[in-house]
Design a protein around this motif. Sequence first.
Motif, PDB file in Angstrom:
ATOM      1  N   PRO A  19       0.846  -1.202   0.000  1.00  0.00           N
ATOM      2  CA  PRO A  19       0.000   0.000   0.000  1.00  0.00           C
ATOM      3  C   PRO A  19       0.883   1.254   0.000  1.00  0.00           C
ATOM      4  CG  PRO A  19      -0.605  -1.516   1.765  1.00  0.00           C
ATOM      5  CD  PRO A  19       0.725  -1.944   1.270  1.00  0.00           C
ATOM      6  N   ILE A  20       0.554   2.198  -0.846  1.00  0.00           N
ATOM      7  CA  ILE A  20       1.370   3.405  -0.962  1.00  0.00           C
ATOM      8  C   ILE A  20       0.484   4.628  -1.153  1.00  0.00           C
ATOM      9  CG2 ILE A  20       3.358   2.241  -1.991  1.00  0.00           C
ATOM     10  CD1 ILE A  20       2.126   3.753  -4.679  1.00  0.00           C
ATOM     11  N   SER A  21       1.061   5.794  -0.926  1.00  0.00           N
ATOM     12  CA  SER A  21       0.520   7.040  -1.468  1.00  0.00           C
ATOM     13  C   SER A  21       1.577   7.589  -2.407  1.00  0.00           C
ATOM     14  CB  SER A  21       0.202   8.036  -0.353  1.00  0.00           C
ATOM     15  OG  SER A  21       1.387   8.386   0.322  1.00  0.00           O
ATOM     16  N   TRP A  22       1.181   8.363  -3.414  1.00  0.00           N
ATOM     17  CA  TRP A  22       2.154   8.797  -4.411  1.00  0.00           C
ATOM     18  C   TRP A  22       1.905  10.223  -4.864  1.00  0.00           C
ATOM     19  CZ3 TRP A  22      -0.398  10.311  -8.708  1.00  0.00           C
ATOM     20  CH2 TRP A  22      -1.585   9.632  -9.073  1.00  0.00           C
ATOM     21  N   LEU A  23       2.968  10.791  -5.438  1.00  0.00           N
ATOM     22  CA  LEU A  23       2.908  12.092  -6.107  1.00  0.00           C
ATOM     23  C   LEU A  23       3.715  11.973  -7.398  1.00  0.00           C
ATOM     24  CD1 LEU A  23       3.110  15.651  -4.737  1.00  0.00           C
ATOM     25  CD2 LEU A  23       4.723  15.003  -6.522  1.00  0.00           C
ATOM     26  N   ILE A  24       3.156  12.492  -8.480  1.00  0.00           N
ATOM     27  CA  ILE A  24       3.829  12.447  -9.780  1.00  0.00           C
ATOM     28  C   ILE A  24       3.945  13.881 -10.297  1.00  0.00           C
ATOM     29  CG2 ILE A  24       1.628  12.035 -10.944  1.00  0.00           C
ATOM     30  CD1 ILE A  24       3.084  10.493 -13.090  1.00  0.00           C
ATOM     31  N   THR A  25       5.098  14.224 -10.874  1.00  0.00           N
ATOM     32  CA  THR A  25       5.309  15.580 -11.352  1.00  0.00           C
ATOM     33  C   THR A  25       6.318  15.584 -12.490  1.00  0.00           C
ATOM     34  OG1 THR A  25       5.840  17.863 -10.648  1.00  0.00           O
ATOM     35  CG2 THR A  25       7.187  16.105  -9.737  1.00  0.00           C
ATOM     36  N   PRO A  26       6.186  16.478 -13.479  1.00  0.00           N
ATOM     37  CA  PRO A  26       7.211  16.592 -14.534  1.00  0.00           C
ATOM     38  C   PRO A  26       8.570  16.876 -13.916  1.00  0.00           C
ATOM     39  CG  PRO A  26       5.242  17.813 -15.147  1.00  0.00           C
ATOM     40  CD  PRO A  26       5.051  17.395 -13.720  1.00  0.00           C
ATOM     41  N   PHE A  27       9.619  16.375 -14.557  1.00  0.00           N
ATOM     42  CA  PHE A  27      10.961  16.398 -13.951  1.00  0.00           C
ATOM     43  C   PHE A  27      11.992  16.442 -15.065  1.00  0.00           C
ATOM     44  CE2 PHE A  27      14.604  14.138 -11.981  1.00  0.00           C
ATOM     45  CZ  PHE A  27      14.740  14.890 -10.819  1.00  0.00           C
ATOM     46  N   LEU A  33      15.600  15.342 -16.117  1.00  0.00           N
ATOM     47  CA  LEU A  33      16.755  14.481 -15.865  1.00  0.00           C
ATOM     48  C   LEU A  33      17.717  14.648 -17.027  1.00  0.00           C
ATOM     49  CD1 LEU A  33      17.963  12.314 -13.958  1.00  0.00           C
ATOM     50  CD2 LEU A  33      16.913  10.585 -15.426  1.00  0.00           C
ATOM     51  N   ALA A  34      18.984  14.915 -16.718  1.00  0.00           N
ATOM     52  CA  ALA A  34      19.984  15.197 -17.745  1.00  0.00           C
ATOM     53  C   ALA A  34      19.959  14.137 -18.841  1.00  0.00           C
ATOM     54  CB  ALA A  34      21.369  15.278 -17.122  1.00  0.00           C
ATOM     55  N   GLY A  35      19.849  14.573 -20.090  1.00  0.00           N
ATOM     56  CA  GLY A  35      19.874  13.660 -21.221  1.00  0.00           C
ATOM     57  C   GLY A  35      18.527  13.083 -21.585  1.00  0.00           C
ATOM     58  N   HIS A  36      17.485  13.410 -20.787  1.00  0.00           N
ATOM     59  CA  HIS A  36      16.158  12.852 -21.061  1.00  0.00           C
ATOM     60  C   HIS A  36      15.128  13.959 -20.986  1.00  0.00           C
ATOM     61  CE1 HIS A  36      17.174   8.496 -20.930  1.00  0.00           C
ATOM     62  NE2 HIS A  36      18.174   8.941 -20.182  1.00  0.00           N
ATOM     63  N   GLU A  37      14.592  14.355 -22.147  1.00  0.00           N
ATOM     64  CA  GLU A  37      13.537  15.346 -22.165  1.00  0.00           C
ATOM     65  C   GLU A  37      12.209  14.687 -21.809  1.00  0.00           C
ATOM     66  OE1 GLU A  37      13.494  17.251 -25.900  1.00  0.00           O
ATOM     67  OE2 GLU A  37      15.511  18.120 -25.695  1.00  0.00           O
ATOM     68  N   ASN A  38      11.283  15.492 -21.259  1.00  0.00           N
ATOM     69  CA  ASN A  38       9.923  15.037 -20.957  1.00  0.00           C
ATOM     70  C   ASN A  38       9.905  13.857 -19.995  1.00  0.00           C
ATOM     71  OD1 ASN A  38       8.975  16.942 -22.852  1.00  0.00           O
ATOM     72  ND2 ASN A  38       9.340  15.495 -24.512  1.00  0.00           N
ATOM     73  N   SER A  39      10.815  13.827 -19.041  1.00  0.00           N
ATOM     74  CA  SER A  39      10.784  12.771 -18.035  1.00  0.00           C
ATOM     75  C   SER A  39       9.852  13.170 -16.893  1.00  0.00           C
ATOM     76  CB  SER A  39      12.192  12.470 -17.527  1.00  0.00           C
ATOM     77  OG  SER A  39      12.832  13.639 -17.086  1.00  0.00           O
ATOM     78  N   THR A  40       9.514  12.202 -16.047  1.00  0.00           N
ATOM     79  CA  THR A  40       8.540  12.405 -14.976  1.00  0.00           C
ATOM     80  C   THR A  40       9.050  11.744 -13.703  1.00  0.00           C
ATOM     81  OG1 THR A  40       6.739  12.396 -16.591  1.00  0.00           O
ATOM     82  CG2 THR A  40       6.140  12.037 -14.293  1.00  0.00           C
ATOM     83  N   LEU A  41       8.899  12.460 -12.578  1.00  0.00           N
ATOM     84  CA  LEU A  41       9.320  11.952 -11.272  1.00  0.00           C
ATOM     85  C   LEU A  41       8.120  11.383 -10.531  1.00  0.00           C
ATOM     86  CD1 LEU A  41      11.387  11.769  -8.872  1.00  0.00           C
ATOM     87  CD2 LEU A  41      10.647  14.084  -8.263  1.00  0.00           C
ATOM     88  N   VAL A  42       8.287  10.189  -9.952  1.00  0.00           N
ATOM     89  CA  VAL A  42       7.263   9.564  -9.123  1.00  0.00           C
ATOM     90  C   VAL A  42       7.837   9.389  -7.721  1.00  0.00           C
ATOM     91  CG1 VAL A  42       5.803   7.550  -8.746  1.00  0.00           C
ATOM     92  CG2 VAL A  42       6.237   8.351 -11.075  1.00  0.00           C
ATOM     93  N   LEU A  43       7.160   9.978  -6.723  1.00  0.00           N
ATOM     94  CA  LEU A  43       7.506   9.785  -5.319  1.00  0.00           C
ATOM     95  C   LEU A  43       6.427   8.918  -4.689  1.00  0.00           C
ATOM     96  CD1 LEU A  43       8.372  13.487  -4.375  1.00  0.00           C
ATOM     97  CD2 LEU A  43       9.960  11.697  -5.064  1.00  0.00           C
ATOM     98  N   PHE A  44       6.808   7.913  -3.919  1.00  0.00           N
ATOM     99  CA  PHE A  44       5.815   7.091  -3.232  1.00  0.00           C
ATOM    100  C   PHE A  44       6.290   6.775  -1.831  1.00  0.00           C
ATOM    101  CE2 PHE A  44       8.649   4.095  -5.254  1.00  0.00           C
ATOM    102  CZ  PHE A  44       8.774   3.053  -4.353  1.00  0.00           C
ATOM    103  N   HIS A  45       5.329   6.551  -0.947  1.00  0.00           N
ATOM    104  CA  HIS A  45       5.636   6.388   0.465  1.00  0.00           C
ATOM    105  C   HIS A  45       4.805   5.249   1.037  1.00  0.00           C
ATOM    106  CE1 HIS A  45       6.937   7.704   4.452  1.00  0.00           C
ATOM    107  NE2 HIS A  45       5.692   7.511   4.848  1.00  0.00           N
TER     108      HIS A  45
END
Length: 571
Positions: free
Chosen positions: A111-119, A121-133
């Motif tokens: 079981p998790i909660s999450w947050l997703i946001t545009p991010f 990352l060097a060398g990668h356009e249009n990447s996305t960060l996912v944080l979960f806890h």
Amino acid sequence: MAAGPEHQESPGRGSPAAPVAPAEGLEALGTGAYVVDEQGRIIAVNALAEQLLDRSAADLLGHDAHDLLHRDAHNQPLSRSQCSMRQAFHAGRTAQAPEDYFARGDGSLLPISWLITPFDLAGHENSTLVLFHAPHPAEAGARAEPPTLLPEIERLALLAATTTQLTSTLDVEEALRRLVTLVLPRLADWAVIDLITERDEVWRTVVVEADGGELVRHEELQGPMPPIPEESPMPLSRALRGVASTLAGPQTYQGSPDSGIAVEQRRLFEATGVHSAAIAPIRSTRAVLGALTLGRAKQPGDFHTTDLPLLEDIARRTGLALDNARLYQRQRKVAETMQNHLLPQMPRVPGLQMTVRYLPAPDASQVGGDWYDAFSLSDGATALAVGDVVGHDLEAAAGMAQVRNMLRAYAWALHEPPSQIVARLDEAVLHITDVAMATLILARIEAADDGHWRLSWTNAGHPPPLLISHDGLAEYLSGGHGILLGTGARRPRADATVLLPPGSTLLLYTDGLIEEPGHTLDEGLHRLRRHAAALAHRPLASFTDQLLRRVRPAANDDDVALLALRAPART
């Protein structure tokens, strides 16, 4: 994760995204984190995510996050149409959820909660960060209680964005602008940044208000500040000494001021209407760089001591970014000073006009090895040279100095054609310098018996000289071409000779004038020839300045050296 393409390819088809090593910033987040590319494949992951998911980085990188991880409450694969994370991913927006489920490596449900946001990352356009806890990672099957979870997730997302955005620029003003957009109006409606200069003077660099969805800069409140008092207990003075973070309000500065800074602080609170402020030192690993103040005027509620750790984390990341930017700017200043001292004054040659230009790269980190030179030879001729040492840093500038000085010595001492001199220089570059590779044109110009001027040259992998007649006929001098310096290939070098027509203009230049990302070299050469021909009638100084303005690409990230010479007109 819910991020994935509409139509997935079978394992035997297509090319999976190339996995990369975890970004350093992910390890500092304090919660499970991974980054996906625009196809939804995992390209970076931190150690805590590996632990929570019971999967190694090798088991995660390159896989579609939705297919690998997302499950419903019954541990069954989650339909893409029902996945809220996938919808946010494709919309490119920030989103969060208090309760969801990931599949662990051992088959159990997490079981998790999450947050997703545009991010970024060097060398990668249009990447996305996912944080979960997961509140209790040791009890993978236990249900999470998320009431206090979302504020923590939001805090971690803010810190991740702060690290990413501030460390991706080497310009101090741009870093401060990004910092303000991160904290306003999310945390406050006023942001004040006081910086300590290299002369230990304090400058109120930024005073910005969030007003009706816009960020308004108040320059009337910015400017020089009084010196930092050594023992003042007042909040800003303590922060500028690096002592501690603290809270402040209008009442803090109502008493008799103990320093000039206290007077300025009272003026700030009166002018802004701030009723509550939090102040933190901005530190690098070596020194205190300033202080960050967040203030609330129109926003309700006061800051509390529980808010200070977040402000300290933001200020600490700001300090590291500003220190890096200052170091880069200091290096650039040293390199530019060195370059300007090394680039010589032009000799006076009776009958010839000569002008030179050097433009540094726009990016503060891109100090290059482009150079020009002209000097008298022992036999009365004049040597002309333009070159480019590979690299964009102080080492390239130092390599440029080595190559130029050795070339001068060889050209003066050896009564040989340009090709032989450059061949000897190539041997020296290979064995007694740290220069990896370089390009170069070496020419000699001298008066011929019939009144014309004779140009002889050799070209070591450099863009060809351009000769423009007085009537606007432009021709590239492609003769004398050979390989660049530093390859170790001992191939014969050639010379070429041409008589300069009366009133003609010779142009030697470096590739920063013609190269542009996304365009071919031929396009750049065509653009240069076209504009040079159109400007042939201009006086030489105007010709050179207009040519740089018209031809140098807007997206240029390189420095430019240029030498222009004009033969006397027919009398």
